[in-house]
Design a protein around this motif. Structure first.
Motif, PDB file in Angstrom:
ATOM      1  N   GLU A  15       0.518  -1.180   0.055  1.00 17.78           N
ATOM      2  CA  GLU A  15      -0.081   0.388  -0.101  1.00 17.78           C
ATOM      3  C   GLU A  15       0.899   1.346  -0.072  1.00 17.78           C
ATOM      4  O   GLU A  15       0.543   2.459  -0.386  1.00 17.78           O
ATOM      5  N   ARG A  16       2.124   0.954   0.507  1.00 18.25           N
ATOM      6  CA  ARG A  16       2.557   2.896   0.702  1.00 18.25           C
ATOM      7  C   ARG A  16       3.117   2.937  -0.890  1.00 18.25           C
ATOM      8  O   ARG A  16       3.056   3.694  -1.673  1.00 18.25           O
ATOM      9  N   TYR A  17       3.381   1.751  -2.106  1.00 15.54           N
ATOM     10  CA  TYR A  17       3.215   1.845  -3.127  1.00 15.54           C
ATOM     11  C   TYR A  17       2.523   2.717  -4.476  1.00 15.54           C
ATOM     12  O   TYR A  17       2.218   3.771  -4.901  1.00 15.54           O
ATOM     13  N   ALA A  18       1.000   1.710  -3.543  1.00 16.31           N
ATOM     14  CA  ALA A  18      -0.260   2.529  -3.898  1.00 16.31           C
ATOM     15  C   ALA A  18      -0.253   3.691  -3.856  1.00 16.31           C
ATOM     16  O   ALA A  18      -0.583   5.139  -4.621  1.00 16.31           O
ATOM     17  N   VAL A  19      -0.253   4.229  -1.970  1.00 11.37           N
ATOM     18  CA  VAL A  19      -0.539   6.112  -2.068  1.00 11.37           C
ATOM     19  C   VAL A  19       1.001   6.783  -2.569  1.00 11.37           C
ATOM     20  O   VAL A  19       0.354   7.535  -3.514  1.00 11.37           O
ATOM     21  N   ALA A  20       2.047   6.291  -2.833  1.00  8.38           N
ATOM     22  CA  ALA A  20       3.189   7.215  -3.380  1.00  8.38           C
ATOM     23  C   ALA A  20       2.854   6.900  -5.413  1.00  8.38           C
ATOM     24  O   ALA A  20       3.130   8.079  -5.705  1.00  8.38           O
ATOM     25  N   THR A  21       2.189   5.868  -5.677  1.00  9.28           N
ATOM     26  CA  THR A  21       1.334   6.422  -6.866  1.00  9.28           C
ATOM     27  C   THR A  21       1.048   7.449  -7.491  1.00  9.28           C
ATOM     28  O   THR A  21       0.511   8.560  -8.083  1.00  9.28           O
ATOM     29  N   SER A  22      -0.204   6.900  -6.026  1.00  3.56           N
ATOM     30  CA  SER A  22      -0.922   8.398  -5.494  1.00  3.56           C
ATOM     31  C   SER A  22      -0.365   9.204  -5.937  1.00  3.56           C
ATOM     32  O   SER A  22      -1.011  10.622  -6.407  1.00  3.56           O
ATOM     33  N   LEU A  23       0.285  10.108  -5.454  1.00  7.00           N
ATOM     34  CA  LEU A  23       1.002  11.105  -5.106  1.00  7.00           C
ATOM     35  C   LEU A  23       1.693  11.297  -6.164  1.00  7.00           C
ATOM     36  O   LEU A  23       1.828  12.972  -6.493  1.00  7.00           O
ATOM     37  N   THR A  24       2.072  10.669  -6.686  1.00  6.62           N
ATOM     38  CA  THR A  24       3.003  11.038  -7.858  1.00  6.62           C
ATOM     39  C   THR A  24       2.096  11.103  -9.358  1.00  6.62           C
ATOM     40  O   THR A  24       2.331  12.563  -9.676  1.00  6.62           O
ATOM     41  N   ASN A  25       1.027  10.491  -8.909  1.00  8.61           N
ATOM     42  CA  ASN A  25      -0.038  11.172 -10.470  1.00  8.61           C
ATOM     43  C   ASN A  25      -0.653  12.191  -9.363  1.00  8.61           C
ATOM     44  O   ASN A  25      -0.656  13.642 -10.683  1.00  8.61           O
ATOM     45  N   VAL A  26      -1.003  12.550  -8.737  1.00  5.13           N
ATOM     46  CA  VAL A  26      -1.200  14.287  -8.500  1.00  5.13           C
ATOM     47  C   VAL A  26       0.451  14.671  -8.554  1.00  5.13           C
ATOM     48  O   VAL A  26      -0.366  15.855  -8.785  1.00  5.13           O
ATOM     49  N   SER A  27       0.674  14.922  -7.874  1.00 11.63           N
ATOM     50  CA  SER A  27       2.172  15.587  -8.824  1.00 11.63           C
ATOM     51  C   SER A  27       2.531  15.740  -9.675  1.00 11.63           C
ATOM     52  O   SER A  27       2.378  17.542 -10.726  1.00 11.63           O
ATOM     53  N   LEU A  28       2.098  15.240 -10.842  1.00  9.43           N
ATOM     54  CA  LEU A  28       1.636  15.404 -12.109  1.00  9.43           C
ATOM     55  C   LEU A  28       0.730  16.361 -12.824  1.00  9.43           C
ATOM     56  O   LEU A  28       1.142  17.043 -13.693  1.00  9.43           O
ATOM     57  N   GLN A  29      -0.785  16.067 -12.154  1.00  7.67           N
ATOM     58  CA  GLN A  29      -1.820  16.934 -12.401  1.00  7.67           C
ATOM     59  C   GLN A  29      -1.778  18.374 -12.243  1.00  7.67           C
ATOM     60  O   GLN A  29      -1.468  19.611 -12.773  1.00  7.67           O
ATOM     61  N   VAL A  30      -0.396  18.002 -10.615  1.00  6.68           N
ATOM     62  CA  VAL A  30      -0.264  19.759 -10.068  1.00  6.68           C
ATOM     63  C   VAL A  30       0.763  20.236 -10.566  1.00  6.68           C
ATOM     64  O   VAL A  30       0.352  22.089 -11.435  1.00  6.68           O
ATOM     65  N   ALA A  31       1.452  19.725 -11.080  1.00  8.47           N
ATOM     66  CA  ALA A  31       2.587  20.201 -12.255  1.00  8.47           C
ATOM     67  C   ALA A  31       2.433  20.925 -13.490  1.00  8.47           C
ATOM     68  O   ALA A  31       2.824  21.796 -13.910  1.00  8.47           O
ATOM     69  N   GLN A  32       1.342  19.937 -14.212  1.00  6.32           N
ATOM     70  CA  GLN A  32       0.310  20.327 -15.171  1.00  6.32           C
ATOM     71  C   GLN A  32      -0.123  21.698 -14.726  1.00  6.32           C
ATOM     72  O   GLN A  32       0.167  22.829 -15.923  1.00  6.32           O
ATOM     73  N   VAL A  33      -1.274  21.937 -14.210  1.00  5.98           N
ATOM     74  CA  VAL A  33      -1.553  23.074 -13.420  1.00  5.98           C
ATOM     75  C   VAL A  33      -0.775  23.998 -13.496  1.00  5.98           C
ATOM     76  O   VAL A  33      -1.055  25.198 -14.360  1.00  5.98           O
ATOM     77  N   ILE A  34       0.092  24.006 -12.753  1.00  8.57           N
ATOM     78  CA  ILE A  34       0.886  24.806 -12.722  1.00  8.57           C
ATOM     79  C   ILE A  34       1.944  25.643 -14.045  1.00  8.57           C
ATOM     80  O   ILE A  34       2.118  26.535 -14.464  1.00  8.57           O
ATOM     81  N   GLY A  35       2.778  24.957 -14.772  1.00  9.29           N
ATOM     82  CA  GLY A  35       3.225  24.473 -15.822  1.00  9.29           C
ATOM     83  C   GLY A  35       1.760  25.516 -17.280  1.00  9.29           C
ATOM     84  O   GLY A  35       2.331  26.174 -17.468  1.00  9.29           O
TER      85      GLY A  35
END
Length: 430
Positions: A139-159
């Motif tokens: 589940e650490r990997y599951a949450v890390a994947t979620s965080l990474t996907n969220v960071s991708l979206q946040v980065a896209q929003v900012i970019g």
């Protein structure tokens, strides 16, 4: 399923893993720079040519190398130490993007350099994804994947938002220099923070049957997926849903123009979907967990495509106007909430892939993912040469709702087999 898999891990537990922090931070930083450069070049081409097709081609160009050579290029992540692959890719991209910022660079050379930068993405992304699964599990990997996907979206929003402002106020060369700087910072951070691990292929005893080559490694990754029904259903669902849900991005410039808005509003329109994915991804990561979000996959998939259909219909029916623009942006945001289906799908994928094959398997999956995004953008651009952009968006949403039904059925059929002892193709990663 292990005890660890019965509850979602906390964000604190994930960030406590030392190597996750640089993998997460550099990915977010580089993505912001990439979106700045992509928007700047897309707007530049549209301003010079007034062609939706050429504008879509520029947007899609960074995705197409995955479709052409991604499975082969991604094998580098399994043939060399993954930390070296990450660092070398970032150094090379920093140099190439800086060259794109040279004043007076012809448009053709800019696109060639963009293509070269994009060729470095498959080995980098496959190495990063595989290394994530090396340092985290369950589940650490599951949450890390979620965080990474969220960071991708946040980065896209900012970019996207910052790109709209920078393109309006400054030259594309400045935007490209910012992108080059993000790669340079990423390379330094990874050099300092990552452990030195040997190449994973050297640990895989089943690879000793013959001489190793990138072609053989790529073929093995394809064979692994081809003989594993669970992986086939996951990839079919990922590629189909993504192609139709993201087709509108390729014609974002003419779509925004058809609504009577300019470059600054373009950034907000592009940011709406990833902002929705950010919020939806956080909910999936912390509130649902992997098993429950898998069961909600059909609902999330429909929510990611039906608003795209409605957004296109609004653009066609309402025409230019601020009210229509706001409604289209709101619908794309709702589509982003549904697009959080990618998070449980990613977790299911890594659980079905043996550790020594992760680079190759991720390479095939991500290659097709970026390839269909590029093809979707090109198809939308080609169609927008003849019909209004809003109509193209509406058709993409409608076709997507129909196209995802068969892979959704396949995904549901294979789920019980994975709940037991793991996939036939190799041990479960949990």
């Amino acid at each position: 399923m292990s005890e660890e898999g019965t509850r979602p891990a906390t964000f604190g537990e994930v960030f406590a893993v030392r190597e996750f922090r640089p993998l997460f931070g550099t990915y977010t930083l580089s993505t912001i720079g990439d979106e700045l450069a992509r928007v700047a070049l897309t707007v530049l081409v549209y301003q010079r040519t007034d062609s939706p097709l050429l504008s879509a081609l520029t947007f899609a160009l960074s995705f197409l190398p995955w479709a052409v050579g991604g499975p082969v290029l991604a094998t580098v992540a399994d043939r060399f130490p993954r930390h070296r692959v990450l660092i070398a890719s970032d150094v090379a991209r920093a140099v190439l993007v800086a060259a794109m910022a040279v004043p007076g660079m012809p448009l053709v050379l800019l696109l060639v350099l963009l293509l070269l930068v994009s060729l470095l993405a498959p080995p980098f992304e496959s190495a990063r994804s595989a290394l994530m699964a090396d340092v985290l599990e369950g589940e650490r990997y599951a949450v890390a994947t979620s965080l990474t996907n969220v960071s991708l979206q946040v980065a896209q929003v900012i970019g996207f938002l910052v790109a709209g402002a920078l393109v309006t106020l400054f030259s594309p060369a400045l935007v490209l220099l910012v992108d080059a700087a993000t790669f340079a910072v990423s390379a330094v951070w990874l050099t300092v923070a990552l452990e030195r691990r040997p190449a994973p292929v050297a640990e895989a005893g089943d690879d000793a049957a013959g001489p190793s080559s990138v072609w053989r490694d790529a073929a093995e990754g394809l064979r692994l997926i081809g003989r594993t029904p669970r992986l086939l259903s996951i990839i079919a669902l990922l590629w189909t849903g993504t192609m139709f849900a993201n087709a509108a991005e390729g014609i974002a410039v003419p779509l925004t123009a058809s609504l009577g808005e300019g470059p600054a509003q373009l950034g907000l329109l592009l940011a709406a979907n990833p902002l929705g994915v950010t919020i939806g991804g956080l909910a999936v990561a912390r509130l649902l967990g992997t098993a429950r979000s898998e069961r909600l996959m059909p609902v999330l998939m429909a929510l990611s495509l039906a608003p795209v259909l409605l957004a296109g219909l609004v653009a066609v029916a309402a025409g230019p106007g601020r009210e229509a623009y706001v409604l289209v942006v709101a619908l794309l945001f709702v589509a982003g909430l549904g697009a959080s289906w990618t998070i449980p799908l990613n977790v299911s994928f890594v659980q079905a892939v043996p550790a020594a094959y992760r680079g190759r398997a991720f390479g095939v999956a991500v290659s097709g993912l970026y390839g269909v995004q590029g093809l979707g953008a090109l198809g939308a651009g080609l169609a927008a040469e003849e019909v209004p952009p809003g109509a193209v968006v509406a058709v993409a949403g409608a076709l997507g709702l129909l196209a995802v039904v068969p892979p959704l059925l396949g995904f549901a059929r294979t789920r019980p087999a994975v709940a037991g002892d793991g996939p036939a193709a190799g041990p479960s990663v949990s």
